[in-house]
Scaffold this motif. Structure first.
Motif, PDB file in Angstrom:
ATOM      1  N   PRO A 132     -31.116  26.150 -37.142  1.00  0.00           N
ATOM      2  CA  PRO A 132     -29.921  26.521 -37.583  1.00  0.00           C
ATOM      3  C   PRO A 132     -29.323  27.438 -36.426  1.00  0.00           C
ATOM      4  O   PRO A 132     -30.201  28.104 -35.557  1.00  0.00           O
ATOM      5  CB  PRO A 132     -30.235  27.114 -38.999  1.00  0.00           C
ATOM      6  N   THR A 136     -23.259  27.459 -38.245  1.00  0.00           N
ATOM      7  CA  THR A 136     -23.480  25.943 -38.673  1.00  0.00           C
ATOM      8  C   THR A 136     -23.467  25.816 -40.133  1.00  0.00           C
ATOM      9  O   THR A 136     -23.614  24.947 -40.796  1.00  0.00           O
ATOM     10  CB  THR A 136     -24.711  25.264 -38.270  1.00  0.00           C
ATOM     11  N   GLY A 137     -23.489  26.913 -40.928  1.00  0.00           N
ATOM     12  CA  GLY A 137     -23.697  26.915 -42.281  1.00  0.00           C
ATOM     13  C   GLY A 137     -22.356  27.619 -42.736  1.00  0.00           C
ATOM     14  O   GLY A 137     -21.280  27.693 -42.336  1.00  0.00           O
ATOM     15  N   GLU A 138     -22.436  28.119 -44.290  1.00  0.00           N
ATOM     16  CA  GLU A 138     -21.375  28.247 -44.724  1.00  0.00           C
ATOM     17  C   GLU A 138     -21.114  29.893 -44.899  1.00  0.00           C
ATOM     18  O   GLU A 138     -20.275  30.627 -45.596  1.00  0.00           O
ATOM     19  CB  GLU A 138     -21.357  28.058 -46.590  1.00  0.00           C
ATOM     20  N   LYS A 139     -22.290  30.664 -44.253  1.00  0.00           N
ATOM     21  CA  LYS A 139     -22.313  32.050 -44.253  1.00  0.00           C
ATOM     22  C   LYS A 139     -21.092  32.737 -43.525  1.00  0.00           C
ATOM     23  O   LYS A 139     -20.702  32.196 -42.455  1.00  0.00           O
ATOM     24  CB  LYS A 139     -23.635  32.412 -43.491  1.00  0.00           C
ATOM     25  N   GLU A 162     -24.649  18.756 -34.110  1.00  0.00           N
ATOM     26  CA  GLU A 162     -24.597  17.845 -35.051  1.00  0.00           C
ATOM     27  C   GLU A 162     -25.143  16.356 -34.623  1.00  0.00           C
ATOM     28  O   GLU A 162     -25.707  15.722 -35.534  1.00  0.00           O
ATOM     29  CB  GLU A 162     -23.238  17.593 -35.724  1.00  0.00           C
ATOM     30  N   ASP A 180     -32.698  19.180 -41.698  1.00  0.00           N
ATOM     31  CA  ASP A 180     -31.681  19.778 -40.885  1.00  0.00           C
ATOM     32  C   ASP A 180     -31.275  20.996 -41.596  1.00  0.00           C
ATOM     33  O   ASP A 180     -30.844  21.158 -42.516  1.00  0.00           O
ATOM     34  CB  ASP A 180     -30.415  18.991 -40.905  1.00  0.00           C
TER      35      ASP A 180
END
Length: 180
Positions: A132, A136-139, A162, A180
């Motif tokens: 990660p 790339t995440g929701e954080k 991606e 992933d």
């Protein structure tokens, strides 16, 4: 009755990691390899994707021997942290260079499929995990992460990263597991 060998190396990317596996780690008769990879591959220029990641200039040699390998004197490590913080805070932002990105992604995939096939041939499992990265995440990002996100041009880097995740679909029939 489990033995874990952390063979991670700073600055390692698929070329150096695959060579380490083929030339050294295979001799330990592993049952499982867990590969945590991607960031250093996307950050390398295509022109140096077949070269060792070690940067053996004088500064690196001094830092490795004096600071990193030194368990007795802690001051050099503290000075290195101060230096790195200064260096990061004063460096200009890096524009992500997507030249050759499709070739780099394909090379990354091919290298790891080769290791997965080596695992099948030598009776060990291979798990590939895409690292990660900030954004790339929701954080919700901290202020420090926001600075990092902007400084390393993650706005342009992440859509290209991606592509590595998309290659995992092609790898899942060759490897034990991919994530992933």
């Amino acid at each position: 009755n489990v033995e874990v060998i952390n063979a991670g190396i700073g600055g390692g990317f698929s070329f150096t990691e695959v060579n380490l596996i083929k030339n050294d780690l295979i001799n330990y008769s592993p049952d499982l390899l867990i590969i945590y990879d991607g960031w250093n591959d996307i950050g390398r220029e295509l022109s140096v994707m077949h070269e060792d990641s070690a940067d053996y200039n004088l500064e690196t040699v001094i830092l490795r021997n004096l600071i990193i390998k030194n368990d007795f004197i802690k001051s050099p490590g503290l000075f290195l942290k101060i230096y790195n913080n200064y260096k990061f805070s004063t460096m200009e932002s890096r524009h992500f260079n997507d030249n050759g990105i499709d070739e780099k992604v394909e090379l990354w995939k091919t290298r790891w499929i080769d290791i997965c096939e080596l695992g099948s041939k030598n009776s060990f499992d291979v798990v590939i995990t895409l690292q990660p990265m900030v954004g790339t995440g929701e954080k919700i990002l901290t202020s420090e992460e926001e600075i990092y996100y902007k400084k390393y041009d993650h706005k342009n880097l992440i859509p290209n990263y991606e592509k590595y995740g998309q290659k995992l679909d092609e790898m899942q029939n060759k490897c034990t597991k991919v994530f992933d």
